[in-house]
Motif scaffolding. Structure first.
Motif, PDB file in Angstrom:
ATOM      1  N   LEU A   1       0.824  -1.203   0.000  1.00 51.52           N
ATOM      2  CA  LEU A   1       0.000   0.000   0.000  1.00 51.52           C
ATOM      3  C   LEU A   1       0.862   1.257   0.000  1.00 51.52           C
ATOM      4  CD1 LEU A   1      -2.679  -1.012   2.628  1.00 51.52           C
ATOM      5  CD2 LEU A   1      -3.035  -0.788   0.191  1.00 51.52           C
ATOM      6  N   GLY A   2       0.451   2.237  -0.796  1.00 55.26           N
ATOM      7  CA  GLY A   2       1.062   3.551  -0.774  1.00 55.26           C
ATOM      8  C   GLY A   2       2.559   3.541  -0.939  1.00 55.26           C
ATOM      9  N   ALA A   3       3.226   4.291  -0.064  1.00 53.30           N
ATOM     10  CA  ALA A   3       4.665   4.512  -0.215  1.00 53.30           C
ATOM     11  C   ALA A   3       5.489   3.287   0.082  1.00 53.30           C
ATOM     12  CB  ALA A   3       5.110   5.654   0.701  1.00 53.30           C
ATOM     13  N   TYR A   4       4.891   2.213   0.628  1.00 55.65           N
ATOM     14  CA  TYR A   4       5.695   1.052   0.974  1.00 55.65           C
ATOM     15  C   TYR A   4       6.307   0.408  -0.260  1.00 55.65           C
ATOM     16  CZ  TYR A   4       3.933   1.226   5.727  1.00 55.65           C
ATOM     17  OH  TYR A   4       3.653   1.613   6.999  1.00 55.65           O
ATOM     18  N   ILE A   5       5.671   0.541  -1.413  1.00 56.00           N
ATOM     19  CA  ILE A   5       6.250  -0.024  -2.633  1.00 56.00           C
ATOM     20  C   ILE A   5       7.593   0.613  -2.906  1.00 56.00           C
ATOM     21  CG2 ILE A   5       5.959  -0.278  -5.134  1.00 56.00           C
ATOM     22  CD1 ILE A   5       3.018  -0.136  -4.742  1.00 56.00           C
ATOM     23  N   THR A   6       7.601   1.929  -2.944  1.00 53.43           N
ATOM     24  CA  THR A   6       8.832   2.652  -3.222  1.00 53.43           C
ATOM     25  C   THR A   6       9.875   2.411  -2.146  1.00 53.43           C
ATOM     26  OG1 THR A   6       7.635   4.358  -4.428  1.00 53.43           O
ATOM     27  CG2 THR A   6       9.808   4.932  -3.583  1.00 53.43           C
ATOM     28  N   GLU A   7       9.463   2.457  -0.878  1.00 54.04           N
ATOM     29  CA  GLU A   7      10.426   2.300   0.207  1.00 54.04           C
ATOM     30  C   GLU A   7      11.031   0.901   0.204  1.00 54.04           C
ATOM     31  OE1 GLU A   7      11.483   4.778   1.801  1.00 54.04           O
ATOM     32  OE2 GLU A   7      10.027   6.082   0.859  1.00 54.04           O
ATOM     33  N   TYR A   8      10.213  -0.105  -0.104  1.00 56.48           N
ATOM     34  CA  TYR A   8      10.725  -1.468  -0.155  1.00 56.48           C
ATOM     35  C   TYR A   8      11.773  -1.597  -1.255  1.00 56.48           C
ATOM     36  CZ  TYR A   8      10.802  -6.445  -1.266  1.00 56.48           C
ATOM     37  OH  TYR A   8      11.199  -7.722  -1.547  1.00 56.48           O
ATOM     38  N   ARG A   9      11.450  -1.090  -2.432  1.00 61.69           N
ATOM     39  CA  ARG A   9      12.393  -1.179  -3.541  1.00 61.69           C
ATOM     40  C   ARG A   9      13.617  -0.310  -3.279  1.00 61.69           C
ATOM     41  NH1 ARG A   9       8.255  -1.071  -8.749  1.00 61.69           N
ATOM     42  NH2 ARG A   9       7.290  -3.095  -8.309  1.00 61.69           N
ATOM     43  N   ALA A  10      13.416   0.859  -2.679  1.00 63.56           N
ATOM     44  CA  ALA A  10      14.553   1.725  -2.368  1.00 63.56           C
ATOM     45  C   ALA A  10      15.494   1.050  -1.384  1.00 63.56           C
ATOM     46  CB  ALA A  10      14.055   3.054  -1.799  1.00 63.56           C
ATOM     47  N   LEU A  11      14.920   0.359  -0.382  1.00 64.53           N
ATOM     48  CA  LEU A  11      15.749  -0.347   0.581  1.00 64.53           C
ATOM     49  C   LEU A  11      16.531  -1.461  -0.090  1.00 64.53           C
ATOM     50  CD1 LEU A  11      16.648  -0.858   3.480  1.00 64.53           C
ATOM     51  CD2 LEU A  11      14.606  -2.285   3.794  1.00 64.53           C
ATOM     52  N   GLY A  12      15.867  -2.205  -0.984  1.00 62.29           N
ATOM     53  CA  GLY A  12      16.561  -3.281  -1.698  1.00 62.29           C
ATOM     54  C   GLY A  12      17.704  -2.757  -2.539  1.00 62.29           C
ATOM     55  N   ARG A  13      17.466  -1.674  -3.262  1.00 59.21           N
ATOM     56  CA  ARG A  13      18.538  -1.080  -4.080  1.00 59.21           C
ATOM     57  C   ARG A  13      19.666  -0.534  -3.205  1.00 59.21           C
ATOM     58  NH1 ARG A  13      13.938   1.160  -6.976  1.00 59.21           N
ATOM     59  NH2 ARG A  13      13.657   0.062  -8.950  1.00 59.21           N
ATOM     60  N   ALA A  14      19.298   0.056  -2.067  1.00 58.64           N
ATOM     61  CA  ALA A  14      20.318   0.598  -1.169  1.00 58.64           C
ATOM     62  C   ALA A  14      21.189  -0.513  -0.599  1.00 58.64           C
ATOM     63  CB  ALA A  14      19.648   1.385  -0.046  1.00 58.64           C
ATOM     64  N   LEU A  15      20.567  -1.630  -0.240  1.00 55.26           N
ATOM     65  CA  LEU A  15      21.348  -2.755   0.297  1.00 55.26           C
ATOM     66  C   LEU A  15      22.292  -3.328  -0.758  1.00 55.26           C
ATOM     67  CD1 LEU A  15      18.619  -4.585   2.421  1.00 55.26           C
ATOM     68  CD2 LEU A  15      20.594  -3.300   3.263  1.00 55.26           C
ATOM     69  N   ARG A  16      21.778  -3.445  -1.991  1.00 51.66           N
ATOM     70  CA  ARG A  16      22.652  -3.944  -3.057  1.00 51.66           C
ATOM     71  C   ARG A  16      23.772  -2.959  -3.367  1.00 51.66           C
ATOM     72  NH1 ARG A  16      17.635  -5.528  -5.257  1.00 51.66           N
ATOM     73  NH2 ARG A  16      17.597  -3.650  -6.578  1.00 51.66           N
ATOM     74  N   GLY A  17      23.433  -1.653  -3.368  1.00 46.69           N
ATOM     75  CA  GLY A  17      24.438  -0.654  -3.683  1.00 46.69           C
ATOM     76  C   GLY A  17      25.507  -0.500  -2.614  1.00 46.69           C
TER      77      GLY A  17
END
Length: 284
Positions: free
Chosen positions: A138-154
């Motif tokens: 729901l809502g911003a959790y999509i972006t935050e989840y993907r942002a967290l995944g990209r941040a962890l990989r980066g």
């Protein structure tokens, strides 16, 4: 949802399309209501499983807990069948991560019915909590989840280098403590002293090993102070990476017809994952 091409498939019209929009998307009033109702059902059902494991509660409210368990089992069974019915490729959905999680939400109850003494199946029902991650789209959790995944990989390389430095520091300080304290104070080997160094640097402090000499206490004090800073470094690395990759546009649960990938921008015309044309953005 997976971003692979030709994933589950979305129906193009009719009741299946309407049901698909309600179940898989959350930008409409009906979709949000469905997701929130499902969230409540998941949390209550897991609470029932947990309370049923408490002997005192189970002895007093056993019949009620069993009735609730079967109610949620039937509810999740119907919901799983609806998910399979409203996608064009149900077999692919059934083999997906969330498809397996959905199946595990009710399958253990039927297995317990067939095999009453299989206590392990009852514990599997707690895996219903995994379904909460579906609701968190729901809502911003999509972006935050993907942002967290990209941040962890980066930041994986930086964190790995940092952990290697910590490992060397623990090995050196542990070896030093082995020399300073010695076997007479419990530091019987270098691995034992390294174990003490890890416990001390992470500020856990079990207390099974303690320094007795003044020099040993000084080394321990330095390690405790270092531990505070060391625990904060990985958080800072990931936070900096997330800040650098921050999204500026509001997220949606808009879904591609072909691959069912989510999070497309409201004015997007084509899927960013498979290139298919996107349907008109529907929201309340």
């Amino acid at each position: 949802m997976s971003s692979a091409k030709q994933r589950y498939g979305r129906p193009e019209a009719g009741l299946r399309l309407r049901l698909h929009t309600i179940i898989f998307e959350a930008d409409t009033r009906a979709g949000r209501a469905f997701d929130l109702a499902l969230l409540v059902a998941i949390l209550v059902s897991v609470s029932v499983v947990i309370m049923d494991s408490v002997e005192r509660i189970a002895a007093r409210y056993g019949d009620l807990l069993e009735a609730l368990e079967w109610f949620f089992t039937l509810l999740f069974t119907v919901e799983y069948a609806a998910r399979l019915w409203c996608v064009r490729q149900p077999a692919r959905y059934a083999r997906s991560f969330f498809g397996i999680v959905d199946l595990l939400a009710f399958l253990p109850s039927y297995l317990v019915l067939l095999f009453p003494h299989a206590v392990a199946f009852q514990g599997i029902r707690v895996l219903r909590l995994l379904r909460v991650f579906r609701i968190l789209k729901l809502g911003a959790y999509i972006t935050e989840y993907r942002a967290l995944g990209r941040a962890l990989r980066g930041s994986a390389r930086k964190i790995l280098i940092f952990l290697s430095v910590v490992l060397m520091a623990v090995l050196l300080l542990g070896t030093t403590m082995y020399v300073v304290e010695g076997p007479e104070h419990g530091y019987t080997s270098i691995p034992t002293a390294v174990y003490w160094a890890i416990v001390t640097m992470t500020t856990v402090g079990y207390g099974d090993l303690t320094p007795h000499t003044d020099l040993g206490k000084l080394i321990a004090s330095v390690m405790m102070l270092l531990g505070w800073g060391i625990l904060a470094v990985p958080t800072g690395i990931v936070t900096a990476e997330m800040t650098a990759r921050r999204f500026n546009r509001p997220p949606t649960t808009r879904t591609c017809h072909e691959c069912l990938s989510e999070g497309h921008e409201s004015d997007a015309r084509f899927c960013k994952d498979c290139g298919a044309s996107l349907p008109a953005y529907t929201h309340d």
